[in-house]
Design a protein around this motif. Structure first.
Motif, PDB file in Angstrom:
ATOM      1  N   ALA A  66       2.314   1.710  -3.442  1.00 32.67           N
ATOM      2  CA  ALA A  66       1.249   2.082  -4.374  1.00 32.67           C
ATOM      3  C   ALA A  66       0.847   3.548  -4.191  1.00 32.67           C
ATOM      4  O   ALA A  66       0.653   4.265  -5.177  1.00 32.67           O
ATOM      5  CB  ALA A  66       0.040   1.175  -4.180  1.00 32.67           C
ATOM      6  N   GLU A  67       0.727   3.999  -2.955  1.00 29.89           N
ATOM      7  CA  GLU A  67       0.331   5.378  -2.707  1.00 29.89           C
ATOM      8  C   GLU A  67       1.417   6.362  -3.136  1.00 29.89           C
ATOM      9  O   GLU A  67       1.117   7.437  -3.642  1.00 29.89           O
ATOM     10  CB  GLU A  67      -0.016   5.576  -1.228  1.00 29.89           C
ATOM     11  CG  GLU A  67      -1.327   4.927  -0.847  1.00 29.89           C
ATOM     12  CD  GLU A  67      -1.588   4.934   0.650  1.00 29.89           C
ATOM     13  OE1 GLU A  67      -0.675   5.272   1.429  1.00 29.89           O
ATOM     14  OE2 GLU A  67      -2.717   4.590   1.041  1.00 29.89           O
ATOM     15  N   SER A  68       2.687   5.983  -2.961  1.00 28.36           N
ATOM     16  CA  SER A  68       3.755   6.896  -3.345  1.00 28.36           C
ATOM     17  C   SER A  68       3.928   6.972  -4.864  1.00 28.36           C
ATOM     18  O   SER A  68       4.342   7.987  -5.392  1.00 28.36           O
ATOM     19  CB  SER A  68       5.072   6.500  -2.683  1.00 28.36           C
ATOM     20  OG  SER A  68       5.528   5.270  -3.186  1.00 28.36           O
ATOM     21  N   MET A  91      -2.254  -1.116  -6.052  1.00 25.58           N
ATOM     22  CA  MET A  91      -1.688  -2.192  -5.231  1.00 25.58           C
ATOM     23  C   MET A  91      -1.546  -3.476  -6.046  1.00 25.58           C
ATOM     24  O   MET A  91      -0.570  -4.220  -5.884  1.00 25.58           O
ATOM     25  CB  MET A  91      -2.561  -2.429  -3.989  1.00 25.58           C
ATOM     26  CG  MET A  91      -2.434  -1.325  -2.962  1.00 25.58           C
ATOM     27  SD  MET A  91      -3.590  -1.473  -1.588  1.00 25.58           S
ATOM     28  CE  MET A  91      -3.010  -2.954  -0.796  1.00 25.58           C
ATOM     29  N   MET A 107       1.397   6.415  -7.079  1.00 24.59           N
ATOM     30  CA  MET A 107       0.066   6.592  -7.667  1.00 24.59           C
ATOM     31  C   MET A 107       0.021   7.658  -8.775  1.00 24.59           C
ATOM     32  O   MET A 107      -0.658   7.478  -9.783  1.00 24.59           O
ATOM     33  CB  MET A 107      -0.918   6.967  -6.553  1.00 24.59           C
ATOM     34  CG  MET A 107      -2.338   7.003  -6.956  1.00 24.59           C
ATOM     35  SD  MET A 107      -2.975   5.349  -7.110  1.00 24.59           S
ATOM     36  CE  MET A 107      -4.642   5.703  -7.527  1.00 24.59           C
ATOM     37  N   ARG A 122       0.835  -1.205   0.000  1.00 26.02           N
ATOM     38  CA  ARG A 122       0.000   0.000   0.000  1.00 26.02           C
ATOM     39  C   ARG A 122       0.873   1.259   0.000  1.00 26.02           C
ATOM     40  O   ARG A 122       0.593   2.217  -0.729  1.00 26.02           O
ATOM     41  CB  ARG A 122      -0.949   0.014   1.202  1.00 26.02           C
ATOM     42  CG  ARG A 122      -1.838   1.254   1.243  1.00 26.02           C
ATOM     43  CD  ARG A 122      -2.877   1.172   2.341  1.00 26.02           C
ATOM     44  NE  ARG A 122      -3.966   0.280   2.012  1.00 26.02           N
ATOM     45  CZ  ARG A 122      -5.003   0.614   1.226  1.00 26.02           C
ATOM     46  NH1 ARG A 122      -5.064   1.799   0.682  1.00 26.02           N
ATOM     47  NH2 ARG A 122      -5.960  -0.244   0.989  1.00 26.02           N
ATOM     48  N   GLU A 123       1.944   1.252   0.788  1.00 28.39           N
ATOM     49  CA  GLU A 123       2.839   2.409   0.867  1.00 28.39           C
ATOM     50  C   GLU A 123       3.484   2.706  -0.498  1.00 28.39           C
ATOM     51  O   GLU A 123       3.521   3.844  -0.948  1.00 28.39           O
ATOM     52  CB  GLU A 123       3.925   2.131   1.911  1.00 28.39           C
ATOM     53  CG  GLU A 123       4.913   3.242   2.100  1.00 28.39           C
ATOM     54  CD  GLU A 123       6.004   2.854   3.084  1.00 28.39           C
ATOM     55  OE1 GLU A 123       7.171   3.163   2.795  1.00 28.39           O
ATOM     56  OE2 GLU A 123       5.684   2.241   4.119  1.00 28.39           O
ATOM     57  N   THR A 131      -7.720   3.959  -8.632  1.00 28.50           N
ATOM     58  CA  THR A 131      -7.880   3.632  -7.226  1.00 28.50           C
ATOM     59  C   THR A 131      -6.584   3.071  -6.651  1.00 28.50           C
ATOM     60  O   THR A 131      -5.743   2.543  -7.377  1.00 28.50           O
ATOM     61  CB  THR A 131      -8.993   2.577  -7.026  1.00 28.50           C
ATOM     62  OG1 THR A 131      -8.602   1.364  -7.664  1.00 28.50           O
ATOM     63  CG2 THR A 131     -10.318   3.061  -7.594  1.00 28.50           C
ATOM     64  N   VAL A 132      -6.461   3.182  -5.339  1.00 32.44           N
ATOM     65  CA  VAL A 132      -5.282   2.654  -4.660  1.00 32.44           C
ATOM     66  C   VAL A 132      -5.254   1.124  -4.774  1.00 32.44           C
ATOM     67  O   VAL A 132      -4.184   0.527  -4.908  1.00 32.44           O
ATOM     68  CB  VAL A 132      -5.259   3.099  -3.181  1.00 32.44           C
ATOM     69  CG1 VAL A 132      -4.111   2.462  -2.423  1.00 32.44           C
ATOM     70  CG2 VAL A 132      -5.168   4.606  -3.088  1.00 32.44           C
ATOM     71  N   GLU A 133      -6.423   0.500  -4.782  1.00 33.08           N
ATOM     72  CA  GLU A 133      -6.481  -0.962  -4.887  1.00 33.08           C
ATOM     73  C   GLU A 133      -5.910  -1.437  -6.223  1.00 33.08           C
ATOM     74  O   GLU A 133      -5.191  -2.425  -6.292  1.00 33.08           O
ATOM     75  CB  GLU A 133      -7.923  -1.471  -4.710  1.00 33.08           C
ATOM     76  CG  GLU A 133      -8.434  -1.400  -3.281  1.00 33.08           C
ATOM     77  CD  GLU A 133      -8.730   0.019  -2.801  1.00 33.08           C
ATOM     78  OE1 GLU A 133      -9.041   0.906  -3.638  1.00 33.08           O
ATOM     79  OE2 GLU A 133      -8.609   0.249  -1.586  1.00 33.08           O
TER      80      GLU A 133
END
Length: 142
Positions: A110-112, A126, A114, A107-108, A121-123
């Motif tokens: 993926a968010e960085s 991911m 993105m 998740r970390e 979406t973040v999902e």
């Protein structure tokens, strides 16, 4: 009137370490761009980043021999290796496992990353990170 675009140059340069040696010098030199001007501007823009982090950069060359550039986020493989604490990925992905990533680390990353990914979406981001991690020989747990 807008300047005429001559072309684009895509490079991957370590943060804060741009110099006129290859690959930067020859790539900019063949377009007639000022190499030292780019090196100074790039190093100034990336001075707050971790030294040596590979930064993709897209340089737009104009017909009047000027340029602009856009820096992007580091490659996903670099962020995954950093999160997993590895020097390099596996030699035989899918056969040997060289490390593991937790869902929190996925998740970390993926968010960085993105902003540079083509997902909404973040999902979804991911899932891209999980796929890249598997292709590097890492196991995703969680």
């Amino acid at each position: 009137m807008a300047k005429k675009i001559e072309g684009y140059i895509k490079l991957q340069v370590p943060a804060g370490k741009a110099n006129p040696s290859p690959p930067i010098g020859p790539a900019l030199g063949q377009r007639g761009l000022n190499i030292m001007e780019f090196c100074k501007a790039f190093n100034a823009q990336t001075q707050n980043m971790e030294a040596g982090m590979p930064i993709p950069v897209v340089i737009t060359a104009y017909s009047d021999r000027t340029f602009t550039f856009i820096t992007k986020l580091p490659p996903m493989s670099y962020l995954i290796k950093k999160a997993a604490g590895l020097q390099k990925g596996g030699q035989t992905p899918g056969v040997a496992v060289v490390g593991t990533l937790t869902e929190a680390q996925v998740r970390e990353v993926a968010e960085s990353k993105m902003a540079d990914l083509n997902c909404h979406t973040v999902e979804a981001a991911m899932e891209m990170v999980r796929g890249s991690a598997r292709s590097m020989g890492l196991e995703v747990k969680g």
